[in-house]
Design a protein around this motif. Structure first.
Motif, PDB file in Angstrom:
ATOM      1  N   ILE A  67      23.854  14.680-108.681  1.00 39.67           N
ATOM      2  CA  ILE A  67      22.838  13.926-107.948  1.00 39.67           C
ATOM      3  C   ILE A  67      22.676  14.600-106.593  1.00 39.67           C
ATOM      4  CG2 ILE A  67      22.182  11.705-106.961  1.00 39.67           C
ATOM      5  CD1 ILE A  67      23.928  10.339-109.039  1.00 39.67           C
ATOM      6  N   LEU A  68      21.504  15.174-106.353  1.00 41.43           N
ATOM      7  CA  LEU A  68      21.222  15.815-105.075  1.00 41.43           C
ATOM      8  C   LEU A  68      20.749  14.757-104.089  1.00 41.43           C
ATOM      9  CD1 LEU A  68      19.342  19.056-106.172  1.00 41.43           C
ATOM     10  CD2 LEU A  68      21.710  18.847-105.405  1.00 41.43           C
ATOM     11  N   THR A  69      21.406  14.694-102.941  1.00 40.22           N
ATOM     12  CA  THR A  69      21.099  13.652-101.972  1.00 40.22           C
ATOM     13  C   THR A  69      20.888  14.252-100.585  1.00 40.22           C
ATOM     14  OG1 THR A  69      23.400  13.271-101.314  1.00 40.22           O
ATOM     15  CG2 THR A  69      22.603  12.063-103.235  1.00 40.22           C
ATOM     16  N   VAL A  72      17.916   4.966-104.004  1.00 36.32           N
ATOM     17  CA  VAL A  72      16.986   5.992-104.480  1.00 36.32           C
ATOM     18  C   VAL A  72      16.376   6.778-103.323  1.00 36.32           C
ATOM     19  CG1 VAL A  72      14.755   6.319-105.633  1.00 36.32           C
ATOM     20  CG2 VAL A  72      16.486   4.876-106.675  1.00 36.32           C
ATOM     21  N   PHE A  73      16.187   6.136-102.175  1.00 33.78           N
ATOM     22  CA  PHE A  73      15.595   6.826-101.041  1.00 33.78           C
ATOM     23  C   PHE A  73      16.424   8.023-100.588  1.00 33.78           C
ATOM     24  CE2 PHE A  73      13.184   2.821 -99.872  1.00 33.78           C
ATOM     25  CZ  PHE A  73      11.965   3.363-100.220  1.00 33.78           C
ATOM     26  N   LYS A  74      17.717   8.019-100.915  1.00 35.94           N
ATOM     27  CA  LYS A  74      18.578   9.119-100.490  1.00 35.94           C
ATOM     28  C   LYS A  74      18.698  10.195-101.566  1.00 35.94           C
ATOM     29  CE  LYS A  74      21.212   6.417 -97.210  1.00 35.94           C
ATOM     30  NZ  LYS A  74      22.509   5.887 -96.788  1.00 35.94           N
ATOM     31  N   VAL A  75      18.069   9.966-102.709  1.00 35.97           N
ATOM     32  CA  VAL A  75      18.196  10.884-103.835  1.00 35.97           C
ATOM     33  C   VAL A  75      16.988  11.814-103.899  1.00 35.97           C
ATOM     34  CG1 VAL A  75      18.369  11.075-106.343  1.00 35.97           C
ATOM     35  CG2 VAL A  75      19.567   9.230-105.146  1.00 35.97           C
ATOM     36  N   ARG A  76      17.263  13.099-103.948  1.00 43.76           N
ATOM     37  CA  ARG A  76      16.193  14.082-104.128  1.00 43.76           C
ATOM     38  C   ARG A  76      15.936  14.370-105.599  1.00 43.76           C
ATOM     39  NH1 ARG A  76      16.083  19.151 -99.997  1.00 43.76           N
ATOM     40  NH2 ARG A  76      15.420  18.018 -98.116  1.00 43.76           N
ATOM     41  N   GLU A  77      17.030  14.454-106.359  1.00 40.55           N
ATOM     42  CA  GLU A  77      16.907  14.896-107.740  1.00 40.55           C
ATOM     43  C   GLU A  77      18.206  14.627-108.476  1.00 40.55           C
ATOM     44  OE1 GLU A  77      15.076  18.930-109.859  1.00 40.55           O
ATOM     45  OE2 GLU A  77      15.884  19.007-107.823  1.00 40.55           O
ATOM     46  N   GLY A  87      11.428  -2.875 -95.885  1.00 39.87           N
ATOM     47  CA  GLY A  87      10.730  -3.849 -95.058  1.00 39.87           C
ATOM     48  C   GLY A  87      10.569  -5.181 -95.750  1.00 39.87           C
ATOM     49  N   ASN A  88      10.877  -5.238 -97.032  1.00 34.59           N
ATOM     50  CA  ASN A  88      10.832  -6.485 -97.791  1.00 34.59           C
ATOM     51  C   ASN A  88      12.219  -6.888 -98.277  1.00 34.59           C
ATOM     52  OD1 ASN A  88       7.881  -7.040 -97.873  1.00 34.59           O
ATOM     53  ND2 ASN A  88       7.827  -5.058 -98.890  1.00 34.59           N
ATOM     54  N   ASN A  89      13.241  -6.335 -97.643  1.00 36.40           N
ATOM     55  CA  ASN A  89      14.636  -6.633 -97.976  1.00 36.40           C
ATOM     56  C   ASN A  89      14.953  -6.347 -99.444  1.00 36.40           C
ATOM     57  OD1 ASN A  89      16.957  -7.375 -96.472  1.00 36.40           O
ATOM     58  ND2 ASN A  89      17.102  -9.294 -97.598  1.00 36.40           N
ATOM     59  N   ARG A  90      14.337  -5.281 -99.972  1.00 43.29           N
ATOM     60  CA  ARG A  90      14.592  -4.869-101.348  1.00 43.29           C
ATOM     61  C   ARG A  90      14.960  -3.392-101.363  1.00 43.29           C
ATOM     62  NH1 ARG A  90      13.574  -8.651-104.933  1.00 43.29           N
ATOM     63  NH2 ARG A  90      13.882  -7.187-106.642  1.00 43.29           N
ATOM     64  N   LEU A  91      15.616  -2.985-102.428  1.00 36.83           N
ATOM     65  CA  LEU A  91      15.956  -1.582-102.598  1.00 36.83           C
ATOM     66  C   LEU A  91      15.989  -1.241-104.076  1.00 36.83           C
ATOM     67  CD1 LEU A  91      19.757  -0.795-102.368  1.00 36.83           C
ATOM     68  CD2 LEU A  91      18.881  -3.125-102.600  1.00 36.83           C
ATOM     69  N   GLU A  92      15.974   0.050-104.354  1.00 41.31           N
ATOM     70  CA  GLU A  92      16.178   0.527-105.714  1.00 41.31           C
ATOM     71  C   GLU A  92      17.443   1.377-105.737  1.00 41.31           C
ATOM     72  OE1 GLU A  92      12.005   0.604-108.065  1.00 41.31           O
ATOM     73  OE2 GLU A  92      12.436   2.370-106.858  1.00 41.31           O
ATOM     74  N   LEU A  93      18.292   1.077-106.706  1.00 42.54           N
ATOM     75  CA  LEU A  93      19.546   1.802-106.868  1.00 42.54           C
ATOM     76  C   LEU A  93      19.476   2.703-108.090  1.00 42.54           C
ATOM     77  CD1 LEU A  93      22.296  -0.934-106.307  1.00 42.54           C
ATOM     78  CD2 LEU A  93      21.743   0.961-104.760  1.00 42.54           C
ATOM     79  N   LEU A  94      19.939   3.941-107.942  1.00 40.56           N
ATOM     80  CA  LEU A  94      20.160   4.808-109.083  1.00 40.56           C
ATOM     81  C   LEU A  94      21.592   4.569-109.546  1.00 40.56           C
ATOM     82  CD1 LEU A  94      19.345   7.128-110.972  1.00 40.56           C
ATOM     83  CD2 LEU A  94      20.170   8.721-109.216  1.00 40.56           C
ATOM     84  N   LEU A  95      21.745   4.105-110.776  1.00 42.14           N
ATOM     85  CA  LEU A  95      23.071   3.793-111.315  1.00 42.14           C
ATOM     86  C   LEU A  95      23.666   5.021-112.003  1.00 42.14           C
ATOM     87  CD1 LEU A  95      22.411   0.282-112.918  1.00 42.14           C
ATOM     88  CD2 LEU A  95      23.061   0.835-110.556  1.00 42.14           C
ATOM     89  N   PHE A  96      24.981   5.199-111.831  1.00 38.17           N
ATOM     90  CA  PHE A  96      25.653   6.330-112.456  1.00 38.17           C
ATOM     91  C   PHE A  96      27.105   5.965-112.748  1.00 38.17           C
ATOM     92  CE2 PHE A  96      26.060   6.731-107.877  1.00 38.17           C
ATOM     93  CZ  PHE A  96      27.392   7.059-107.686  1.00 38.17           C
ATOM     94  N   ARG A  97      27.788   6.823-113.478  1.00 36.75           N
ATOM     95  CA  ARG A  97      29.200   6.622-113.816  1.00 36.75           C
ATOM     96  C   ARG A  97      30.011   7.838-113.398  1.00 36.75           C
ATOM     97  NH1 ARG A  97      29.336   2.093-117.378  1.00 36.75           N
ATOM     98  NH2 ARG A  97      27.301   1.726-118.350  1.00 36.75           N
ATOM     99  N   LEU A  98      31.327   7.610-113.257  1.00 37.74           N
ATOM    100  CA  LEU A  98      32.240   8.680-112.846  1.00 37.74           C
ATOM    101  C   LEU A  98      33.347   8.859-113.879  1.00 37.74           C
ATOM    102  CD1 LEU A  98      32.539   7.843-109.029  1.00 37.74           C
ATOM    103  CD2 LEU A  98      31.145   9.628-110.099  1.00 37.74           C
ATOM    104  N   VAL A 156      21.732  18.256 -97.039  1.00 35.57           N
ATOM    105  CA  VAL A 156      21.583  18.061 -98.485  1.00 35.57           C
ATOM    106  C   VAL A 156      22.898  18.431 -99.148  1.00 35.57           C
ATOM    107  CG1 VAL A 156      20.347  18.767-100.564  1.00 35.57           C
ATOM    108  CG2 VAL A 156      19.110  18.531 -98.396  1.00 35.57           C
ATOM    109  N   GLN A 157      23.375  17.574-100.045  1.00 31.26           N
ATOM    110  CA  GLN A 157      24.599  17.829-100.783  1.00 31.26           C
ATOM    111  C   GLN A 157      24.429  17.326-102.211  1.00 31.26           C
ATOM    112  OE1 GLN A 157      23.944  14.557 -98.707  1.00 31.26           O
ATOM    113  NE2 GLN A 157      25.056  16.051 -97.497  1.00 31.26           N
TER     114      GLN A 157
END
Length: 306
Positions: free
Chosen positions: A93-95, A37-42, A16-27, A101-102
């Motif tokens: 990353i559980l999402t 982050v909102f889509k990440v459970r664990e 609602g404030n045009n902001r987000l939090e990203l979980l960063l990862f590598r492959l 859930v995957q």
């Protein structure tokens, strides 16, 4: 590793404030990737996997996690890179996407960053239609690629999106006489195709925007032409997560504009969580619907345009 996302529910005020939090990862390389982050459970070390016969090659196996059987997808392999090595020496990353859930197998989980959606841009046009990026951003002067997870899941899980024949025929017949127009805003190419196909099946036309900023520009352009926007377009279907301007901010901007404020808005997103319902009221949307059920979307659209 799960502690990295402790307290995620307390971060809902970002939306609602045009902001987000990203979980960063590598492959498995130096390239950074990000997921909301909102889509990440664990985020956990990869548990023991059981390979299932006849499963998609990108599914490395299934695992029992918190009492649930979850498919573990090799995200690197899914986007056309070399697959990740021994799963159990890497991370998952559980999402939660589209009501399921995957787990996504990754080589390394980095950290969480807080950024503005205005700093998140669509992928370069030169990257082509077949790429798996939905957006890019920069963190500490390093490019972060945000993957179109809906595209990955559509491919790996063989997701189809079609309105049932009886419902499609019934609604299409109702819409034949006065063919109504819908504006769709979504940054995922797969989601745009799914939504447009659903609308076509029930006899509706659509204009497509790739993010909230583009959708707002289209609406203002119609208003500048002297059109009554709420009559010219019957409904806006908007994703929430989008580069440059998210769906919450788009809704707020529409409600503040006298020429646009009467437009009906359906927020349609793969994001789960009860916070969405509260924010729908806060920003002034008419309805919130989780992705993706073609039948539910068709019925909700029909109810709103009537």
């Amino acid at each position: 590793m799960s502690s990295i996302i402790d307290g995620v529910d307390q971060r809902t005020n970002l939306a609602g404030n045009n902001r987000l939090e990203l979980l960063l990862f590598r492959l498995g390389g130096s390239q950074l990737y990000g997921i909301n982050v909102f889509k990440v459970r664990e985020a956990i070390p990869c548990p023991a996997l059981t390979k299932m016969p006849n499963s998609h090659p990108d599914i490395r196996g299934i695992a029992s996690i918190r009492g649930k059987t979850i498919s573990i997808v090799d995200l690197s392999q899914s986007i056309g890179r070399k697959g990740i090595g021994d799963p159990e020496s890497n991370f998952v990353i559980l999402t939660e996407y589209n009501r399921t859930v995957q787990g996504f197998l990754v080589s390394q989980v980095e950290r969480i960053v807080n950024i503005s959606w205005s700093e998140v841009l669509p992928p370069p046009s030169a990257s082509g239609a077949g790429n798996y990026m939905t957006a890019i951003t920069k963190v500490d002067d390093k490019i972060v690629q945000i993957i179109d997870v809906e595209q990955v899941l559509a491919q790996v899980m063989n997701i189809t999106a079609a309105v049932s024949t009886d419902l499609a025929e019934d609604l299409a017949e109702k819409n034949t006489q006065a063919r109504k127009h819908i504006l769709v805003a979504d940054d995922s190419s797969v989601a745009r195709k799914q939504i447009k196909r659903t609308l076509v099946q029930i006899g509706l036309d659509a204009t497509i925007a790739k993010n909230g900023k583009e959708a707002l520009e289209i609406l203002k352009g119609w208003a500048e032409q002297g059109l009554t926007v709420s009559e010219h377009v019957s409904l806006l279907i908007s994703d929430i997560e989008m580069p440059e301007m998210d769906g919450y901010t788009l809704t707020s901007e529409i409600r503040k504009d006298p020429a646009l404020k009467d437009l009906q808005i359906l927020l349609h997103t793969s994001m789960s969580g009860t916070f969405n319902q509260a924010l729908v009221k806060k920003v002034g949307a008419d309805k919130f619907l989780p992705k993706f059920s073609a039948n539910e979307l068709a019925a909700e659209v029909q109810a709103l345009i009537q």
